[in-house]
Write a protein that holds these residues in place. Structure first.
Motif, PDB file in Angstrom:
ATOM      1  N   ARG A  41       0.830  -1.214   0.000  1.00  0.00           N
ATOM      2  CA  ARG A  41       0.000   0.000   0.000  1.00  0.00           C
ATOM      3  C   ARG A  41       0.861   1.260   0.000  1.00  0.00           C
ATOM      4  N   VAL A  42       1.902   1.287   0.812  1.00  0.00           N
ATOM      5  CA  VAL A  42       2.815   2.433   0.837  1.00  0.00           C
ATOM      6  C   VAL A  42       3.427   2.632  -0.548  1.00  0.00           C
ATOM      7  N   SER A  43       3.831   1.546  -1.166  1.00  0.00           N
ATOM      8  CA  SER A  43       4.456   1.620  -2.491  1.00  0.00           C
ATOM      9  C   SER A  43       3.472   2.087  -3.549  1.00  0.00           C
ATOM     10  N   GLN A  44       2.205   1.702  -3.427  1.00  0.00           N
ATOM     11  CA  GLN A  44       1.179   2.200  -4.348  1.00  0.00           C
ATOM     12  C   GLN A  44       1.009   3.709  -4.199  1.00  0.00           C
ATOM     13  N   ILE A  45       0.933   4.183  -2.968  1.00  0.00           N
ATOM     14  CA  ILE A  45       0.771   5.616  -2.715  1.00  0.00           C
ATOM     15  C   ILE A  45       1.932   6.401  -3.318  1.00  0.00           C
ATOM     16  N   ASN A  46       3.135   5.880  -3.145  1.00  0.00           N
ATOM     17  CA  ASN A  46       4.327   6.568  -3.631  1.00  0.00           C
ATOM     18  C   ASN A  46       4.588   6.345  -5.114  1.00  0.00           C
ATOM     19  N   GLY A  47       3.885   5.405  -5.724  1.00  0.00           N
ATOM     20  CA  GLY A  47       4.087   5.132  -7.149  1.00  0.00           C
ATOM     21  C   GLY A  47       5.391   4.428  -7.451  1.00  0.00           C
ATOM     22  N   CYS A  48       5.820   3.552  -6.563  1.00  0.00           N
ATOM     23  CA  CYS A  48       7.093   2.843  -6.735  1.00  0.00           C
ATOM     24  C   CYS A  48       6.859   1.509  -7.446  1.00  0.00           C
ATOM     25  N   ALA A  49       7.093   1.499  -8.750  1.00  0.00           N
ATOM     26  CA  ALA A  49       6.843   0.298  -9.554  1.00  0.00           C
ATOM     27  C   ALA A  49       7.680  -0.886  -9.089  1.00  0.00           C
ATOM     28  N   TYR A  50       8.951  -0.641  -8.760  1.00  0.00           N
ATOM     29  CA  TYR A  50       9.825  -1.733  -8.310  1.00  0.00           C
ATOM     30  C   TYR A  50       9.241  -2.407  -7.064  1.00  0.00           C
ATOM     31  N   CYS A  51       8.843  -1.623  -6.080  1.00  0.00           N
ATOM     32  CA  CYS A  51       8.336  -2.176  -4.820  1.00  0.00           C
ATOM     33  C   CYS A  51       6.926  -2.747  -4.969  1.00  0.00           C
ATOM     34  N   ILE A  52       6.106  -2.150  -5.829  1.00  0.00           N
ATOM     35  CA  ILE A  52       4.775  -2.720  -6.091  1.00  0.00           C
ATOM     36  C   ILE A  52       4.936  -4.118  -6.662  1.00  0.00           C
ATOM     37  N   ASP A  53       5.815  -4.258  -7.629  1.00  0.00           N
ATOM     38  CA  ASP A  53       6.090  -5.565  -8.234  1.00  0.00           C
ATOM     39  C   ASP A  53       6.597  -6.556  -7.177  1.00  0.00           C
ATOM     40  N   LEU A  54       7.578  -6.137  -6.407  1.00  0.00           N
ATOM     41  CA  LEU A  54       8.200  -7.009  -5.406  1.00  0.00           C
ATOM     42  C   LEU A  54       7.199  -7.480  -4.347  1.00  0.00           C
ATOM     43  N   HIS A  55       6.428  -6.576  -3.789  1.00  0.00           N
ATOM     44  CA  HIS A  55       5.543  -6.945  -2.682  1.00  0.00           C
ATOM     45  C   HIS A  55       4.264  -7.628  -3.156  1.00  0.00           C
ATOM     46  N   THR A  56       3.860  -7.370  -4.388  1.00  0.00           N
ATOM     47  CA  THR A  56       2.758  -8.150  -4.952  1.00  0.00           C
ATOM     48  C   THR A  56       3.192  -9.605  -5.086  1.00  0.00           C
ATOM     49  N   ARG A  57       4.389  -9.819  -5.577  1.00  0.00           N
ATOM     50  CA  ARG A  57       4.923 -11.187  -5.709  1.00  0.00           C
ATOM     51  C   ARG A  57       5.062 -11.861  -4.331  1.00  0.00           C
ATOM     52  N   ASP A  58       5.510 -11.084  -3.346  1.00  0.00           N
ATOM     53  CA  ASP A  58       5.635 -11.634  -1.983  1.00  0.00           C
ATOM     54  C   ASP A  58       4.265 -12.083  -1.471  1.00  0.00           C
ATOM     55  N   LEU A  59       3.257 -11.266  -1.671  1.00  0.00           N
ATOM     56  CA  LEU A  59       1.912 -11.611  -1.207  1.00  0.00           C
ATOM     57  C   LEU A  59       1.358 -12.811  -1.966  1.00  0.00           C
ATOM     58  N   GLN A  60       1.652 -12.924  -3.238  1.00  0.00           N
ATOM     59  CA  GLN A  60       1.236 -14.104  -3.999  1.00  0.00           C
ATOM     60  C   GLN A  60       1.897 -15.361  -3.423  1.00  0.00           C
ATOM     61  N   ARG A  61       3.182 -15.252  -3.086  1.00  0.00           N
ATOM     62  CA  ARG A  61       3.892 -16.398  -2.486  1.00  0.00           C
ATOM     63  C   ARG A  61       3.283 -16.791  -1.139  1.00  0.00           C
ATOM     64  N   HIS A  62       2.744 -15.817  -0.420  1.00  0.00           N
ATOM     65  CA  HIS A  62       2.072 -16.092   0.858  1.00  0.00           C
ATOM     66  C   HIS A  62       0.681 -16.683   0.651  1.00  0.00           C
ATOM     67  N   GLY A  63       0.239 -16.766  -0.591  1.00  0.00           N
ATOM     68  CA  GLY A  63      -1.070 -17.337  -0.885  1.00  0.00           C
ATOM     69  C   GLY A  63      -2.222 -16.360  -0.833  1.00  0.00           C
ATOM     70  N   VAL A  64      -1.947 -15.063  -0.843  1.00  0.00           N
ATOM     71  CA  VAL A  64      -3.020 -14.071  -0.836  1.00  0.00           C
ATOM     72  C   VAL A  64      -3.737 -14.131  -2.184  1.00  0.00           C
TER      73      VAL A  64
END
Length: 151
Positions: A41-64
């Motif tokens: 969410r923080v990365s979305q607010i800031n518009g950080c494509a690198y971190c949006i990509d990274l943390h979306t993948r992390d959440l997918q790995r967690h099964g979200v």
């Protein structure tokens, strides 16, 4: 887009310090999914494509679930998809990240304090602050998102 500077190589000791804080947060007792929701969410607010990509993948790995991932930016409208604790953390992440606009009002603190006390609230706020720092590095130096590098 090309990377302006590899900040990991340029300032390895500084990045080790940030990475130590990242490791602390991972072991602080807050659930990994909650941390990654906040990071995303923080990365979305800031518009950080690198971190949006990274943390979306992390959440997918967690099964979200994909549906939940798609609604993080509109969590207020997602009903019971997010727990009360997740909603409190996301609201706090938004007000702390947008400090220049919000001033972090007492009402926001009272709301998050209903779900996080003492150490947990401090750890949550450290996590939010850390992600804001990482976002500024990645955006400022044009870190290439994983999805873009794979394309």
């Amino acid at each position: 887009m090309s990377e302006r500077l590899n900040y990991n190589l340029a300032a390895p000791d500084g990045m080790k310090a940030l990475d130590a804080t990242y490791a602390y947060i991972r072991g602080c007792g807050l659930p990994a999914v909650l941390i990654d929701l906040v990071y995303l969410r923080v990365s979305q607010i800031n518009g950080c494509a690198y971190c949006i990509d990274l943390h979306t993948r992390d959440l997918q790995r967690h099964g979200v679930a994909t549906g939940k991932l798609m609604l993080i930016s509109a969590w207020q409208e997602a009903g019971a998809l997010f727990s009360a604790r997740e909603r409190a953390a996301l609201a706090w992440a938004e007000t702390v990240t947008r400090v220049e606009a919000t001033g972090i009002p007492d009402a926001a603190h009272a709301e998050v304090a209903e779900h996080f006390e003492g150490k947990a609230l401090a750890d949550l706020t450290i996590a939010i602050s850390l992600m804001n720092a990482y976002n500024r590095l990645a955006i400022g130096f044009r870190r290439v998102p994983g999805a873009a590098a794979e394309a």
